[in-house]
Motif scaffolding. Structure first.
Motif, PDB file in Angstrom:
ATOM      1  N   SER A  36      12.693   1.879  38.516  1.00 47.07           N
ATOM      2  CA  SER A  36      13.805   0.998  38.168  1.00 47.07           C
ATOM      3  C   SER A  36      14.625   0.579  39.387  1.00 47.07           C
ATOM      4  O   SER A  36      15.504  -0.267  39.266  1.00 47.07           O
ATOM      5  CB  SER A  36      14.737   1.687  37.155  1.00 47.07           C
ATOM      6  OG  SER A  36      14.033   2.032  35.985  1.00 47.07           O
ATOM      7  N   ASN A  37      14.353   1.188  40.546  1.00 50.02           N
ATOM      8  CA  ASN A  37      15.113   0.845  41.751  1.00 50.02           C
ATOM      9  C   ASN A  37      14.745  -0.560  42.201  1.00 50.02           C
ATOM     10  O   ASN A  37      13.573  -0.899  42.382  1.00 50.02           O
ATOM     11  CB  ASN A  37      14.810   1.857  42.857  1.00 50.02           C
ATOM     12  CG  ASN A  37      15.566   1.549  44.121  1.00 50.02           C
ATOM     13  OD1 ASN A  37      15.085   0.804  44.971  1.00 50.02           O
ATOM     14  ND2 ASN A  37      16.757   2.093  44.255  1.00 50.02           N
ATOM     15  N   LYS A  38      15.763  -1.403  42.413  1.00 53.99           N
ATOM     16  CA  LYS A  38      15.528  -2.812  42.689  1.00 53.99           C
ATOM     17  C   LYS A  38      14.934  -3.069  44.064  1.00 53.99           C
ATOM     18  O   LYS A  38      14.232  -4.061  44.271  1.00 53.99           O
ATOM     19  CB  LYS A  38      16.835  -3.585  42.501  1.00 53.99           C
ATOM     20  CG  LYS A  38      17.296  -3.600  41.048  1.00 53.99           C
ATOM     21  CD  LYS A  38      18.623  -4.328  40.872  1.00 53.99           C
ATOM     22  CE  LYS A  38      19.075  -4.272  39.419  1.00 53.99           C
ATOM     23  NZ  LYS A  38      20.389  -4.932  39.219  1.00 53.99           N
ATOM     24  N   ALA A  72      16.003   9.637  41.022  1.00 55.22           N
ATOM     25  CA  ALA A  72      15.696   8.805  42.193  1.00 55.22           C
ATOM     26  C   ALA A  72      14.307   9.164  42.691  1.00 55.22           C
ATOM     27  O   ALA A  72      13.840  10.298  42.510  1.00 55.22           O
ATOM     28  CB  ALA A  72      16.720   9.030  43.299  1.00 55.22           C
ATOM     29  N   ARG A  94      26.557  -0.668  38.125  1.00 57.18           N
ATOM     30  CA  ARG A  94      25.448   0.207  38.495  1.00 57.18           C
ATOM     31  C   ARG A  94      25.008   1.134  37.368  1.00 57.18           C
ATOM     32  O   ARG A  94      23.818   1.414  37.232  1.00 57.18           O
ATOM     33  CB  ARG A  94      25.830   1.010  39.750  1.00 57.18           C
ATOM     34  CG  ARG A  94      25.832   0.124  40.994  1.00 57.18           C
ATOM     35  CD  ARG A  94      26.729   0.638  42.102  1.00 57.18           C
ATOM     36  NE  ARG A  94      26.630  -0.200  43.283  1.00 57.18           N
ATOM     37  CZ  ARG A  94      27.270  -1.374  43.417  1.00 57.18           C
ATOM     38  NH1 ARG A  94      28.048  -1.832  42.452  1.00 57.18           N
ATOM     39  NH2 ARG A  94      27.121  -2.079  44.516  1.00 57.18           N
ATOM     40  N   PRO A 122      17.629   5.376  44.108  1.00 60.45           N
ATOM     41  CA  PRO A 122      18.070   5.707  42.747  1.00 60.45           C
ATOM     42  C   PRO A 122      17.471   4.778  41.694  1.00 60.45           C
ATOM     43  O   PRO A 122      17.417   3.559  41.879  1.00 60.45           O
ATOM     44  CB  PRO A 122      19.597   5.531  42.820  1.00 60.45           C
ATOM     45  CG  PRO A 122      19.925   5.694  44.277  1.00 60.45           C
ATOM     46  CD  PRO A 122      18.767   5.094  45.004  1.00 60.45           C
ATOM     47  N   ASN A 123      17.000   5.374  40.602  1.00 63.35           N
ATOM     48  CA  ASN A 123      16.577   4.608  39.435  1.00 63.35           C
ATOM     49  C   ASN A 123      17.771   4.326  38.525  1.00 63.35           C
ATOM     50  O   ASN A 123      17.814   3.316  37.829  1.00 63.35           O
ATOM     51  CB  ASN A 123      15.524   5.373  38.629  1.00 63.35           C
ATOM     52  CG  ASN A 123      14.156   5.338  39.272  1.00 63.35           C
ATOM     53  OD1 ASN A 123      13.631   4.275  39.573  1.00 63.35           O
ATOM     54  ND2 ASN A 123      13.575   6.501  39.486  1.00 63.35           N
ATOM     55  N   ASP A 124      18.706   5.266  38.495  1.00 62.88           N
ATOM     56  CA  ASP A 124      19.905   5.155  37.673  1.00 62.88           C
ATOM     57  C   ASP A 124      20.938   6.132  38.233  1.00 62.88           C
ATOM     58  O   ASP A 124      20.701   6.785  39.248  1.00 62.88           O
ATOM     59  CB  ASP A 124      19.601   5.450  36.201  1.00 62.88           C
ATOM     60  CG  ASP A 124      18.678   6.649  36.009  1.00 62.88           C
ATOM     61  OD1 ASP A 124      18.726   7.584  36.849  1.00 62.88           O
ATOM     62  OD2 ASP A 124      17.924   6.668  35.026  1.00 62.88           O
ATOM     63  N   ASN A 139      21.090   1.685  41.398  1.00 63.34           N
ATOM     64  CA  ASN A 139      19.664   1.326  41.459  1.00 63.34           C
ATOM     65  C   ASN A 139      19.410   0.047  42.252  1.00 63.34           C
ATOM     66  O   ASN A 139      18.271  -0.386  42.390  1.00 63.34           O
ATOM     67  CB  ASN A 139      19.066   1.218  40.056  1.00 63.34           C
ATOM     68  CG  ASN A 139      19.566   0.009  39.284  1.00 63.34           C
ATOM     69  OD1 ASN A 139      20.511  -0.662  39.683  1.00 63.34           O
ATOM     70  ND2 ASN A 139      18.930  -0.263  38.160  1.00 63.34           N
ATOM     71  N   GLU A 140      20.498  -0.550  42.793  1.00 67.22           N
ATOM     72  CA  GLU A 140      20.311  -1.734  43.642  1.00 67.22           C
ATOM     73  C   GLU A 140      20.008  -1.376  45.086  1.00 67.22           C
ATOM     74  O   GLU A 140      19.653  -2.250  45.877  1.00 67.22           O
ATOM     75  CB  GLU A 140      21.570  -2.623  43.601  1.00 67.22           C
ATOM     76  CG  GLU A 140      22.660  -2.282  44.614  1.00 67.22           C
ATOM     77  CD  GLU A 140      23.355  -0.940  44.399  1.00 67.22           C
ATOM     78  OE1 GLU A 140      24.083  -0.505  45.294  1.00 67.22           O
ATOM     79  OE2 GLU A 140      23.173  -0.334  43.329  1.00 67.22           O
TER      80      GLU A 140
END
Length: 244
Positions: free
Chosen positions: A19-21, A113, A172, A62-64, A86-87
């Motif tokens: 999910s990490n951008k 993450a 976030r 980080p994913n979240d 996650n950005e």
């Protein structure tokens, strides 16, 4: 933990969805270089990913959740440098060969993450100049965010800084409820607990937020944006450039 991926989604070596951008923005070839070296890690509340002026061994994607970046002074006092969700990326200094960073990176909201050893990331940079350029771009944008945050904490009223910080956090965690204590908000805003309580009380009286023990609920996002200083919009625009 991240959910198992749906067909067509990008996954880590464990088969879980990414999910990490920043990782999602990589080309398929670039991601294939990194994928075998990524390791999924749970981020618990108050985990310190990197301590100030200690060796940076790992880079985190980080994913979240939410990671807070703080500067620690010799007397133990701390001040906000920024936040990463996650950005972004945490600990990128290690990938550029810097052995230490003055920033303490601490998990404020739990999540997960993917991480990679700094030495392995350095080798990837050496093998692929294009991926080095992409991460250099992120490092520059992150520096812009840190600079804007420093100016905000020096020049703007606590109420406006609190609104800016809550908006950044909500972006976030993608939730109206933000787990947060008085003491931590005071640390992030570079002020005392009493000032945070007063500022939060003003926003609560206007029914913009609901401030309870250990958490803040955003009730009126539009009004919160109107209460914030211009720094929120500038930092949001900086972050939108990360994955281009």
């Amino acid at each position: 933990m991240p959910a198992m991926a749906l067909p067509g989604e990008r996954t880590g070596p464990d088969g879980k969805a990414v999910s990490n951008k920043v990782l999602l923005s990589l080309t398929p070839r670039q991601f294939r270089l990194m994928r075998p070296r990524l390791r999924l890690q749970t981020l618990d509340h108050h985990d310190v990913l990197h301590e100030s002026n200690h060796k940076v061994d790992f880079i985190y994607f980080p994913n979240d959740g939410l990671v807070s970046l703080v500067i620690v002074m010799a007397n133990g006092k701390t001040a906000e440098a920024g936040v990463v969700g996650n950005e972004g990326v945490v600990g990128l200094e290690g990938a550029f060969g810097l052995k230490r960073s003055p920033i303490r990176e601490i998990v404020q909201i739990s999540g997960t993450a993917y991480r990679i050893a700094s030495e392995k990331m350095q080798k990837i940079f050496q093998s692929d100049p294009e991926i080095l350029l992409r991460f250099s771009r992120f490092a520059i944008i992150n520096r812009m965010q840190v600079s804007q945050t420093a100016a905000c904490n020096r020049l703007h009223e606590v109420e406006k800084r609190l609104a800016r910080w809550l908006l950044m956090s909500q972006d976030r965690v993608e939730s109206g409820l933000i787990p947060m204590t008085h003491d931590f908000l005071a640390t992030m805003l570079g002020t005392d607990r009493g000032s945070v309580t007063t500022a939060a009380g003003i926003l609560q009286k206007q029914k913009i937020i609901e401030y309870t023990r250990g958490s803040v609920r955003v009730l009126n996002r539009k009004a919160l944006e109107e209460c914030s200083c211009e720094c929120y919009g500038l930092i949001r625009d900086y972050n939108s450039e990360i994955v281009r």
